[in-house]
Design a protein around this motif. Sequence first.
Motif, mmCIF file in Angstrom:
data_model
loop_
_atom_site.group_PDB
_atom_site.id
_atom_site.type_symbol
_atom_site.label_atom_id
_atom_site.label_comp_id
_atom_site.label_asym_id
_atom_site.label_seq_id
_atom_site.Cartn_x
_atom_site.Cartn_y
_atom_site.Cartn_z
ATOM 1 N N ALA A 1 -9.052 -5.882 19.869
ATOM 2 C CA ALA A 1 -7.929 -6.005 18.939
ATOM 3 C C ALA A 1 -8.398 -6.506 17.583
ATOM 4 C CB ALA A 1 -6.866 -6.944 19.524
ATOM 5 N N SER A 2 -9.314 -7.463 17.564
ATOM 6 C CA SER A 2 -9.855 -7.971 16.307
ATOM 7 C C SER A 2 -10.635 -6.882 15.568
ATOM 8 C CB SER A 2 -10.764 -9.173 16.574
ATOM 9 O OG SER A 2 -10.048 -10.204 17.223
ATOM 10 N N ALA A 3 -11.393 -6.070 16.314
ATOM 11 C CA ALA A 3 -12.148 -4.989 15.681
ATOM 12 C C ALA A 3 -11.214 -3.987 15.013
ATOM 13 C CB ALA A 3 -13.025 -4.293 16.724
ATOM 14 N N ALA A 4 -10.116 -3.636 15.689
ATOM 15 C CA ALA A 4 -9.155 -2.701 15.094
ATOM 16 C C ALA A 4 -8.534 -3.294 13.832
ATOM 17 C CB ALA A 4 -8.074 -2.355 16.108
ATOM 18 N N ALA A 5 -8.171 -4.579 13.878
ATOM 19 C CA ALA A 5 -7.583 -5.217 12.704
ATOM 20 C C ALA A 5 -8.561 -5.276 11.542
ATOM 21 C CB ALA A 5 -7.110 -6.628 13.068
ATOM 22 N N ILE A 6 -9.823 -5.533 11.837
ATOM 23 C CA ILE A 6 -10.830 -5.602 10.781
ATOM 24 C C ILE A 6 -11.042 -4.230 10.145
ATOM 25 C CG2 ILE A 6 -13.291 -5.986 10.353
ATOM 26 C CD1 ILE A 6 -13.179 -8.228 12.432
ATOM 27 N N GLY B 1 -10.281 -0.887 5.359
ATOM 28 C CA GLY B 1 -9.840 0.368 4.757
ATOM 29 C C GLY B 1 -8.768 0.171 3.697
ATOM 30 N N LEU B 2 -7.798 -0.721 3.951
ATOM 31 C CA LEU B 2 -6.742 -0.967 2.974
ATOM 32 C C LEU B 2 -7.291 -1.648 1.724
ATOM 33 C CD1 LEU B 2 -3.828 -2.127 5.307
ATOM 34 C CD2 LEU B 2 -4.191 0.108 4.281
ATOM 35 N N VAL B 3 -8.176 -2.630 1.907
ATOM 36 C CA VAL B 3 -8.760 -3.313 0.751
ATOM 37 C C VAL B 3 -9.618 -2.346 -0.061
ATOM 38 C CG1 VAL B 3 -10.348 -5.137 0.051
ATOM 39 C CG2 VAL B 3 -8.657 -5.571 1.828
ATOM 40 N N ALA B 4 -10.339 -1.474 0.633
ATOM 41 C CA ALA B 4 -11.176 -0.501 -0.079
ATOM 42 C C ALA B 4 -10.313 0.450 -0.914
ATOM 43 C CB ALA B 4 -12.025 0.279 0.924
ATOM 44 N N MET C 1 0.814 -1.211 0.000
ATOM 45 C CA MET C 1 0.000 0.000 0.000
ATOM 46 C C MET C 1 0.848 1.260 0.000
ATOM 47 S SD MET C 1 -2.905 -1.294 -0.187
ATOM 48 C CE MET C 1 -3.825 0.239 -0.140
ATOM 49 N N HIS C 2 2.160 1.147 0.220
ATOM 50 C CA HIS C 2 3.025 2.322 0.295
ATOM 51 C C HIS C 2 4.069 2.254 -0.815
ATOM 52 C CE1 HIS C 2 1.383 3.459 4.215
ATOM 53 N NE2 HIS C 2 1.416 2.177 4.503
ATOM 54 N N SER C 3 4.399 3.400 -1.371
ATOM 55 C CA SER C 3 5.350 3.417 -2.476
ATOM 56 C C SER C 3 6.749 3.018 -2.035
ATOM 57 C CB SER C 3 5.386 4.819 -3.093
ATOM 58 O OG SER C 3 5.768 5.783 -2.121
#
Length: 286
Positions: free
Chosen positions: A55-60, A65-68, A1-3
Amino acid sequence: MHSFAEAGRVGLGLAVIGGVTTVVTGAVAWRKRSEDRIGSARPLEPWTAVAAMLASAAAIVVSIGLVAQAFVAAVSDPVRIHGVFWARLLLPIAGAAVLALALLRRSRAGGKVPRRAWIAHAGFALAALGVLVSTADRSGSGRVDGGATVELAGVAVTNLGVEVLPGPRPGTSVVRADLELDGDPARPSLVAYPERGGTLAETVVLRGWWRDRRVVLVRADDRDRVLVEVTTRPGMPAVWAGTLVLAAGAGASALTRRRRPRPDPAPAPASSPTDRRPSLRAGEPG
């Protein structure tokens, strides 16, 4: 996700970190499963379940967001989401996680915390406070002419000139701006890579006793005019200081446990005179 992940060394480092994390996590899970098989499986404590759920909620949230972003970039123009968006979105989850961990630690300790653990707890609290305050960062961008001073994000930016220098590789060049941020020198630059068809921004971060100031050179021309982006982030020194105090407290606690003398083994019970009497064999006279 990062250059920056296009760099071979960075990509290799991320792969190593990811591999080690996966192996260690799998080993811990396998060991826990083996222990549960040997002994009786204990039910999950309430606060442990709460911390795991947070912790699972934060990871989800981060994963979605990254997939979107990747999906949007594949079908239309890329969307840029700043870090402050993630920080403020995850702030309630992080606060609830800190509270859950504190209550979990207190319940496991029976309501009493050893004195040696207070150092690590103080470091954790300082780091958490720094992370909380750092979400109040400010950003500003604007053009600064040669010899002029412009205020961006509460920082006085002075442009002292622009120069072109040879780059780190043959055929590359560096455009460097000579700036001052509140009187402190800063020289951000743009490195042009013709073989890759792009430029790489080399940012400058000035660390203070309470806040960090970052400046990025976006564009420059031959008239010494520059377009820069300035970001101020308070509380970052508290994050680093809290991390060091946390590590020192954990090390002191580990050394204390290692140096604790072991209790002497209990002496064997003295044998009575009747125990030392030889036993009679069958057939022998009494």
